[in-house]
Scaffold this active site. Structure first.
Site, mmCIF file in Angstrom:
data_model
loop_
_atom_site.group_PDB
_atom_site.id
_atom_site.type_symbol
_atom_site.label_atom_id
_atom_site.label_comp_id
_atom_site.label_asym_id
_atom_site.label_seq_id
_atom_site.Cartn_x
_atom_site.Cartn_y
_atom_site.Cartn_z
ATOM 1 N N CYS A 1 22.657 45.584 60.038
ATOM 2 C CA CYS A 1 23.025 46.111 58.727
ATOM 3 C C CYS A 1 23.109 47.639 58.798
ATOM 4 O O CYS A 1 22.205 48.291 59.321
ATOM 5 C CB CYS A 1 21.951 45.660 57.739
ATOM 6 N N GLU A 2 24.167 48.174 58.266
ATOM 7 C CA GLU A 2 24.320 49.629 58.314
ATOM 8 C C GLU A 2 23.397 50.359 57.353
ATOM 9 O O GLU A 2 23.211 51.563 57.485
ATOM 10 C CB GLU A 2 25.771 50.025 58.055
ATOM 11 N N HIS A 3 22.806 49.670 56.413
ATOM 12 C CA HIS A 3 21.917 50.338 55.454
ATOM 13 C C HIS A 3 20.519 50.577 56.010
ATOM 14 O O HIS A 3 19.912 51.597 55.730
ATOM 15 C CB HIS A 3 21.815 49.518 54.157
ATOM 16 N N HIS A 4 19.995 49.605 56.775
ATOM 17 C CA HIS A 4 18.631 49.718 57.311
ATOM 18 C C HIS A 4 18.585 49.629 58.835
ATOM 19 O O HIS A 4 17.510 49.712 59.413
ATOM 20 C CB HIS A 4 17.734 48.602 56.746
ATOM 21 N N GLN B 1 28.016 42.351 55.992
ATOM 22 C CA GLN B 1 28.568 41.024 56.233
ATOM 23 C C GLN B 1 29.956 40.889 55.617
ATOM 24 O O GLN B 1 30.844 40.273 56.204
ATOM 25 C CB GLN B 1 27.613 39.950 55.696
ATOM 26 N N HIS C 1 19.438 38.123 56.671
ATOM 27 C CA HIS C 1 19.363 39.576 56.830
ATOM 28 C C HIS C 1 17.898 39.988 56.822
ATOM 29 O O HIS C 1 17.200 39.765 55.826
ATOM 30 C CB HIS C 1 20.099 40.268 55.679
ATOM 31 N N CYS D 1 16.678 42.753 56.432
ATOM 32 C CA CYS D 1 16.379 43.719 55.374
ATOM 33 C C CYS D 1 15.962 43.001 54.085
ATOM 34 O O CYS D 1 15.376 43.612 53.189
ATOM 35 C CB CYS D 1 17.557 44.663 55.122
#
Length: 190
Positions: A82-85, A124, A152, A154
């Site tokens: 995931c690019e956020h976490h 995703q 995920h 996250c």
């Protein structure tokens, strides 16, 4: 990819966490993580067009054979981050369907496309669009559908910690946008 810079920053992260990067179990960790990132994020090096060219091996299908019939491959296993976490997206299953236009992709190439597209920092939703775009470019067909189901970390191991949650995304190009019979090829299993 700058492996030495990754090693340096991983060492810094270990220090920031309160660890001793020179202790026995961590001495080689920065180099190991750099090598892992080189493999796990290999897809960052390539555009969707380059991936399509790399895995675009097709075979001619006579015009009267299988006209309008879809090719469906289900349960392709991939993982991503995931690019956020930068958290692992795992237990991901990708279903791909497309309607050939005179040529079919080699079946293993479809799995390779899914794998390479996943080897990027991703969402995703974007992964589904990337796979659909690459399949369209590689096959020459505008009619592509992609369904992804995955967990995920996250969500499962931090924050809400809902370990049983799954995320399902569907991406439709061309005829898949409005044709329920084509969409149904991808099913609704989770």
């Amino acid at each position: 990819m700058d492996l030495k810079a990754i090693e340096k920053h991983i060492r810094g992260i270990l220090t920031a966490l309160g660890e001793d990067p020179d202790r026995e179990g961590l001495k080689e960790t920065p180099a190991r993580v750099a090598r892992m990132y080189e493999e796990a994020f290999e897809g960052i090096k390539y555009s969707n067009r380059e991936i399509a060219d790399m895995f675009g091996k097709t075979f001619e299908v006579p015009a009267d054979e299988n006209a309008g019939e879809a090719v469906v491959i289900k349960d392709i296993s991939v993982f991503s981050y995931c690019e956020h976490h930068m958290a692992l997206m795992y237990d991901m299953k990708v279903d791909v369907a497309y309607v050939p236009r005179g040529r079919v992709l080699g079946l293993s190439k479809i799995a390779r496309i899914c794998d390479m597209a996943a080897k990027r920092l991703q969402l995703q939703e974007r992964l589904g669009r990337d796979i659909a775009e690459i399949i369209s470019l590689a096959s020459g067909s505008p009619d592509v559908g992609v369904r992804i189901s995955g967990s995920h970390s996250c969500m499962t191991s931090r924050g809400i910690k809902n370990v049983s949650s799954k995320t399902v995304t569907k991406t439709y190009f061309g005829a898949f946008k409005n044709d329920l019979s084509l969409q149904n090829l991808l099913g609704d299993k989770v």
